[in-house]
Design an enzyme around this catalytic site. Structure first.
Site, PDB file in Angstrom:
ATOM      1  N   ASN A  15       0.869  -1.183   0.000  1.00 53.32           N
ATOM      2  CA  ASN A  15       0.000   0.000   0.000  1.00 53.32           C
ATOM      3  C   ASN A  15       0.905   1.232   0.000  1.00 53.32           C
ATOM      4  O   ASN A  15       1.484   1.565   1.022  1.00 53.32           O
ATOM      5  CB  ASN A  15      -0.891  -0.046   1.249  1.00 53.32           C
ATOM      6  N   TRP A  16       0.995   1.854  -1.155  1.00 48.36           N
ATOM      7  CA  TRP A  16       1.932   2.987  -1.275  1.00 48.36           C
ATOM      8  C   TRP A  16       1.341   4.284  -0.739  1.00 48.36           C
ATOM      9  O   TRP A  16       2.019   5.315  -0.749  1.00 48.36           O
ATOM     10  CB  TRP A  16       2.383   3.144  -2.741  1.00 48.36           C
ATOM     11  N   LYS A  17       0.086   4.245  -0.328  1.00 45.29           N
ATOM     12  CA  LYS A  17      -0.577   5.423   0.256  1.00 45.29           C
ATOM     13  C   LYS A  17      -0.372   6.641  -0.653  1.00 45.29           C
ATOM     14  O   LYS A  17      -0.372   6.504  -1.870  1.00 45.29           O
ATOM     15  CB  LYS A  17      -0.077   5.638   1.695  1.00 45.29           C
ATOM     16  N   HIS A 102      -9.636   0.896   4.856  1.00 43.14           N
ATOM     17  CA  HIS A 102      -8.359   1.094   5.556  1.00 43.14           C
ATOM     18  C   HIS A 102      -8.590   2.050   6.728  1.00 43.14           C
ATOM     19  O   HIS A 102      -9.409   2.965   6.640  1.00 43.14           O
ATOM     20  CB  HIS A 102      -7.324   1.680   4.585  1.00 43.14           C
ATOM     21  N   GLU A 104      -6.977   4.478   7.772  1.00 41.60           N
ATOM     22  CA  GLU A 104      -6.764   5.900   7.463  1.00 41.60           C
ATOM     23  C   GLU A 104      -7.999   6.506   6.799  1.00 41.60           C
ATOM     24  O   GLU A 104      -8.177   7.724   6.813  1.00 41.60           O
ATOM     25  CB  GLU A 104      -5.502   6.060   6.603  1.00 41.60           C
ATOM     26  N   GLU A 174      -5.509  -5.048  10.721  1.00 44.61           N
ATOM     27  CA  GLU A 174      -4.517  -3.990  10.887  1.00 44.61           C
ATOM     28  C   GLU A 174      -4.822  -3.197  12.157  1.00 44.61           C
ATOM     29  O   GLU A 174      -5.663  -2.293  12.137  1.00 44.61           O
ATOM     30  CB  GLU A 174      -4.544  -3.030   9.698  1.00 44.61           C
ATOM     31  N   GLY A 180       2.248   2.316  10.668  1.00 45.69           N
ATOM     32  CA  GLY A 180       3.175   3.437  10.493  1.00 45.69           C
ATOM     33  C   GLY A 180       3.891   3.856  11.757  1.00 45.69           C
ATOM     34  O   GLY A 180       4.489   4.928  11.812  1.00 45.69           O
ATOM     35  N   SER A 220       3.285  -2.037  10.412  1.00 40.57           N
ATOM     36  CA  SER A 220       4.732  -2.048  10.673  1.00 40.57           C
ATOM     37  C   SER A 220       5.412  -3.376  10.316  1.00 40.57           C
ATOM     38  O   SER A 220       6.404  -3.754  10.951  1.00 40.57           O
ATOM     39  CB  SER A 220       5.026  -1.658  12.128  1.00 40.57           C
ATOM     40  N   GLY A 241       2.818  -1.110   4.293  1.00 45.16           N
ATOM     41  CA  GLY A 241       2.866   0.299   3.924  1.00 45.16           C
ATOM     42  C   GLY A 241       4.299   0.754   3.684  1.00 45.16           C
ATOM     43  O   GLY A 241       4.869   0.557   2.618  1.00 45.16           O
ATOM     44  N   GLY A 242       4.902   1.331   4.715  1.00 46.19           N
ATOM     45  CA  GLY A 242       6.229   1.947   4.588  1.00 46.19           C
ATOM     46  C   GLY A 242       7.272   1.051   3.940  1.00 46.19           C
ATOM     47  O   GLY A 242       8.028   1.502   3.051  1.00 46.19           O
TER      48      GLY A 242
END
Ligand code: PGA
Length: 259
Positions: A15-17, A102, A104, A174, A180, A220, A241-242
């Site tokens: 997930n590159w957000k 998600h 977010e 999640e 994150g 994470s 993600g990151g």
């Protein structure tokens, strides 16, 4: 794993957000393919770049084993919804997957359980496999409400869905406090949460359904902790993600999932 079914397919999604312009995203996709060196990952892999980069990344991924996914969709097929994107638009760009609900979006954009349920159904109507996210906040965990939240979110998303539709969806557990933050859930915490998701599916969809649906962990995940997480039989992969923004670390997570 338990149950009479073959092992659930392993799946890793990046997930590159809201990172990378279209040219930057295409370059990262090409770097990932180069790193794979022609090797086929031993699990399914999807990349979910921001909307403006979908076309460029889709072109970069052509002929590779990596799938394309969106990060969100509007439930309607089309209409006066400024700034929104439909599932059909994602599918037309080559997406096979879409992230739904998600945290977010639930917590940052006010998406509630009912909207997430609608989005799940819309994704399937448009031929996309939804990756449905569930998970508790830190306050909910500390208030010992983790199970209640996971049950509520899973039930709201899957209730009333016919069995075939439910079985073709993917779930990502999640915990919001792990996203994150560098604070990954322990294997025990993730294991327990996945069991709660599966028990809810057994009750809401059909007995045994929980054992047949892939449940990913997200929050994470990185190249250093992925193998330990994937060693647990409840975890069928990860939503990353990151660490998905760096080709080498993402590839190591993929390798760990296929081991
Ligand atoms: P993270 O994000 O890996 O950066 O924690 C995961 C996610 O939000 O899906």
């Amino acid at each position: 794993m338990s149950g009479p079914w073959p092992r659930r397919p392993r799946f890793v999604a990046g997930n590159w957000k809201m990172h990378k312009t279209a040219p930057e995203a295409a370059a990262l996709a090409r770097e990932m393919i180069a790193l794979a060196g022609g090797a086929r990952p031993r699990c399914e892999v999807a990349i979910c770049p921001p909307f403006p980069a979908l076309q460029a990344v889709g072109e970069a991924l052509k002929g590779s084993p990596f799938h394309l996914g969106g990060q969100n969709l509007h439930p309607a097929t089309h209409g006066a919804f400024t700034g929104e994107v439909s599932g059909a638009m994602l599918a037309a760009l080559g997406c096979q997957f879409v992230i739904v609900g998600h945290s977010e979006r639930r917590h940052g954009m006010g998406e509630d359980d009912a909207l997430v349920a609608q989005k799940l159904r819309s994704a399937q109507r448009d031929g996309l496999t939804p990756i449905v996210c569930v998970g508790e906040t830190l306050a909910e965990r500390e208030g010992e409400r983790t199970a209640e939240v996971i049950v509520r979110q899973t039930q709201a998303a899957f209730e009333g869905l016919d069995q075939a539709a439910a079985l073709s969806a993917i779930i990502a557990y999640e915990p919001v406090w792990a996203i994150g933050t560098g604070r990954v859930a322990t294997v025990e915490q993730a294991h327990e949460a996945h069991q709660i998701v599966r028990a809810t599916l057994d009750r809401v969809v059909a007995p045994g359904a929980g054992a047949r649906i892939s449940v990913l962990y997200g929050g994470s995940v990185n190249a250093g902790n992925a193998a330990a997480l994937f060693a647990d039989d409840q975890l069928d992969g990860a939503l990353v993600g990151g660490a998905a923004l760096e080709a080498a670390s993402f590839w190591r997570i993929i390798a760990a999932a296929g081991a």
